[in-house]
Scaffold this active site. Structure first.
Site, PDB file in Angstrom:
ATOM      1  N   GLU A 219       0.842  -1.193   0.000  1.00  0.00           N
ATOM      2  CA  GLU A 219       0.000   0.000   0.000  1.00  0.00           C
ATOM      3  C   GLU A 219       0.876   1.243   0.000  1.00  0.00           C
ATOM      4  OE1 GLU A 219      -3.313  -0.751   2.917  1.00  0.00           O
ATOM      5  OE2 GLU A 219      -3.340   1.434   3.021  1.00  0.00           O
TER       6      GLU A 219
ATOM      7  N   ASP B   4       0.209   5.218   0.644  1.00  0.00           N
ATOM      8  CA  ASP B   4      -0.926   5.991   1.153  1.00  0.00           C
ATOM      9  C   ASP B   4      -0.718   7.477   1.319  1.00  0.00           C
ATOM     10  OD1 ASP B   4      -2.462   3.671   1.817  1.00  0.00           O
ATOM     11  OD2 ASP B   4      -1.195   3.389   3.584  1.00  0.00           O
TER      12      ASP B   4
ATOM     13  N   GLU C  17      -3.145   9.808   3.487  1.00  0.00           N
ATOM     14  CA  GLU C  17      -4.333   9.766   4.337  1.00  0.00           C
ATOM     15  C   GLU C  17      -4.398  11.030   5.184  1.00  0.00           C
ATOM     16  OE1 GLU C  17      -5.103   5.211   5.593  1.00  0.00           O
ATOM     17  OE2 GLU C  17      -3.097   5.939   6.064  1.00  0.00           O
TER      18      GLU C  17
ATOM     19  N   GLN D 223      -0.967  12.124   6.525  1.00  0.00           N
ATOM     20  CA  GLN D 223      -0.061  11.004   6.775  1.00  0.00           C
ATOM     21  C   GLN D 223       0.342  10.354   5.463  1.00  0.00           C
ATOM     22  OE1 GLN D 223      -0.734   7.947   9.922  1.00  0.00           O
ATOM     23  NE2 GLN D 223      -1.278   6.579   8.254  1.00  0.00           N
ATOM     24  N   THR D 224       1.633  10.048   5.315  1.00  0.00           N
ATOM     25  CA  THR D 224       2.050   9.176   4.221  1.00  0.00           C
ATOM     26  C   THR D 224       2.521   7.874   4.858  1.00  0.00           C
ATOM     27  OG1 THR D 224       4.276  10.162   4.291  1.00  0.00           O
ATOM     28  CG2 THR D 224       2.751  11.019   2.638  1.00  0.00           C
ATOM     29  N   ASN D 225       2.368   6.778   4.112  1.00  0.00           N
ATOM     30  CA  ASN D 225       2.773   5.481   4.655  1.00  0.00           C
ATOM     31  C   ASN D 225       3.012   4.519   3.505  1.00  0.00           C
ATOM     32  OD1 ASN D 225       3.355   3.423   6.472  1.00  0.00           O
ATOM     33  ND2 ASN D 225       1.225   3.043   7.054  1.00  0.00           N
TER      34      ASN D 225
ATOM     35  N   ARG E 267       5.357   2.691   8.342  1.00  0.00           N
ATOM     36  CA  ARG E 267       6.317   3.705   7.892  1.00  0.00           C
ATOM     37  C   ARG E 267       5.669   5.094   7.814  1.00  0.00           C
ATOM     38  NH1 ARG E 267       7.565  -0.747   4.596  1.00  0.00           N
ATOM     39  NH2 ARG E 267       9.704  -1.495   4.824  1.00  0.00           N
ATOM     40  N   GLU E 268       4.975   5.468   8.888  1.00  0.00           N
ATOM     41  CA  GLU E 268       4.219   6.722   8.822  1.00  0.00           C
ATOM     42  C   GLU E 268       5.087   7.959   8.986  1.00  0.00           C
ATOM     43  OE1 GLU E 268       3.450   4.312  11.101  1.00  0.00           O
ATOM     44  OE2 GLU E 268       1.433   3.580  10.573  1.00  0.00           O
TER      45      GLU E 268
ATOM     46  N   TRP F 286      -8.740   5.826  15.678  1.00  0.00           N
ATOM     47  CA  TRP F 286      -7.285   6.049  15.755  1.00  0.00           C
ATOM     48  C   TRP F 286      -6.927   7.486  15.389  1.00  0.00           C
ATOM     49  CZ3 TRP F 286      -4.284   6.680  11.087  1.00  0.00           C
ATOM     50  CH2 TRP F 286      -4.980   6.457   9.914  1.00  0.00           C
TER      51      TRP F 286
END
Ligand SMILES: *[C@@H]1O[C@H](CO)[C@@H](O)[C@H](O)[C@H]1NC(C)=O
Ligand SMILES: *[C@@H]1O[C@H](CO)[C@@H](O)[C@H](O)[C@H]1NC(C)=O
Length: 276
Positions: A102, A104, A106, A115-117, A126-127, A190
Site C-alpha cells: 500500500e 498511502d 491519508e 499522513q504518508t505510509n 512507515r508513517e 485512531w
C-alpha cells in the site's frame, strides 16, 4: 463571414480535442462501495464526490492494475473541521494477491494533518505526519505518487514530502506487485472522535487521467521499461532542488517520523541511510 465561420469551426474542434484528451471518471475508475454516498458530476471536467455520515462512507477505485507510474489526482477534503475521519488517495494490492502492499496519502481529520505510509510485503508502520502549509479543504490541490524501480515519491503540488528508496540490496522491502488506485472516506477512532454534528463530510476529486503502466502477466518486465517517462533515469533520484525542498518540508512541516521511533533502525534498514 467565412472567416467568422472558420473561427467557430476551429474553436469547436479545439474544444472537442481538449475534452477527448482529458479522461473521464468512467474511463478509468468505478465506485466500489457506499454507492448511495457517491456522486459523479460529469462535465468538461468530471468531479467525483465521496460523502461520509453516520450511516457510512464511500469509495472508488481504478479499473486496472498498474506496476509503475506517476499517479495523480486533485482533491479537496471536507471543509467542516473534525477529527476522526480519513479522506484519502492510495495505491493498494488486491486482497487475492495475498501480499499487502500500500502507498498511502491519508488525511488525519480535516485540520490539515496528512499522513504518508508504505506497506511493502505486509510490513507497514512507515508513517510520516505533516501539518500542511495550506488548508486542504479550501481548494483543490494535487497529490501524486511516483513509483518506479528506484523510488516511491509522494508529492503535494509537485513538492516531494516523502521518499522511499528501493533499498532491497539492504534487505528493505520495496513494492513490486500490481497495484490499483483507491480513494475512500471513512472514520476511525485512531484519529480521534468525529464531530457528527457538522456532518455530512464530502471530499471532491478531479483529474481522472492515469499515467501508469498497466500490469501485464504475460510480460512482467513491461512496466520497468525506460520508455515510460516515470522510469527514465532522471526519475531515479530527486534533483538537488527537490532534495532541498524535501529537507525544508521535513524541517518545517513534519511532526512525526517512524524512523525517529525506538528500534526503528533495526526494523527498517532504510532508517539507517539517507532517505532522499
Ligand atoms: C529494486 O532494486 C533491485 C536492485 O537493487 C532490483 O533488482 C529490483 O528489481 C528492484 N525492485 C523493484 C520492485 O523494482
Ligand atoms: C464510524 O462511525 C459510526 C457511527 O458513529 C460507527 O458506528 C462506526 O463504528 C465507526 N467506524 C469506525 C471504524 O470507527
Amino acid at each position: 463571414m467565412a472567416s467568422i465561420l472558420f473561427h467557430i469551426i476551429f474553436f469547436c474542434l479545439i474544444l472537442r480535442t481538449t475534452t477527448a484528451s482529458g479522461s473521464s471518471f468512467n474511463q478509468n475508475y468505478e465506485p466500489y462501495f457506499g454507492l448511495d454516498h457517491f456522486k459523479l458530476i460529469q462535465g468538461g471536467q468530471d468531479e467525483a464526490q465521496l460523502t461520509l455520515d453516520q450511516n457510512g462512507g464511500a469509495g472508488f477505485r481504478s479499473k486496472a492494475e498498474y506496476q509503475s507510474g506517476r499517479f495523480h489526482i486533485r482533491m479537496k477534503i471536507p471543509r467542516q473541521k473534525t477529527r476522526g475521519i480519513i479522506p484519502n488517495f492510495y495505491l493498494i494490492s488486491r486482497e487475492e494477491s495475498g501480499i499487502h502492499t500500500e502507498l498511502d496519502f491519508e488525511f488525519l481529520g480535516t485540520t490539515g494533518d496528512l499522513q504518508t505510509n508504505m506497506f511493502a510485503n505486509d510490513l507497514g508502520g512507515r508513517e510520516q505526519h505533516f501539518h500542511l502549509w495550506f488548508d486542504p479543504s479550501e481548494d483543490f490541490h494535487s497529490y501524486s505518487i511516483l513509483w518506479n524501480q528506484h523510488q516511491v515519491v509522494f508529492l503535494v503540488d509537485n513538492i516531494p514530502i516523502t521518499v522511499y528508496k528501493n533499498n532491497s540490496a539492504m534487505g528493505a522491502k520495496f513494492p513490486s506487485e500490481p497495484l490499483h488506485i483507491e480513494a475512500t472516506i471513512w472514520n476511525g477512532t485512531w484519529v480521534g472522535n468525529v464531530d457528527w454534528s457538522v456532518s455530512p463530510f464530502t471530499t471532491s476529486y478531479r483529474n481522472f487521467e492515469i499515467t501508469g503502466c498497466q500490469a501485464d502477466n504475460a510480460n512482467p518486465e513491461k512496466c520497468a521499461s525506460p520508455e515510460f517517462k516515470w522510469n527514465a533515469e532522471d526519475q531515479w533520484d530527486l534533483t538537488p532542488q527537490q532534495k532541498q525542498k524535501l529537507e525544508n518540508i521535513r524541517k518545517k512541516y513534519m511532526y512525526y517520523d517512524y524512523c525517529n521511533q525506538p528500534n526503528a533502525k533495526s526494523k527498517y534498514p532504510e532508517c539507517a541511510v539517507s532517505r532522499s
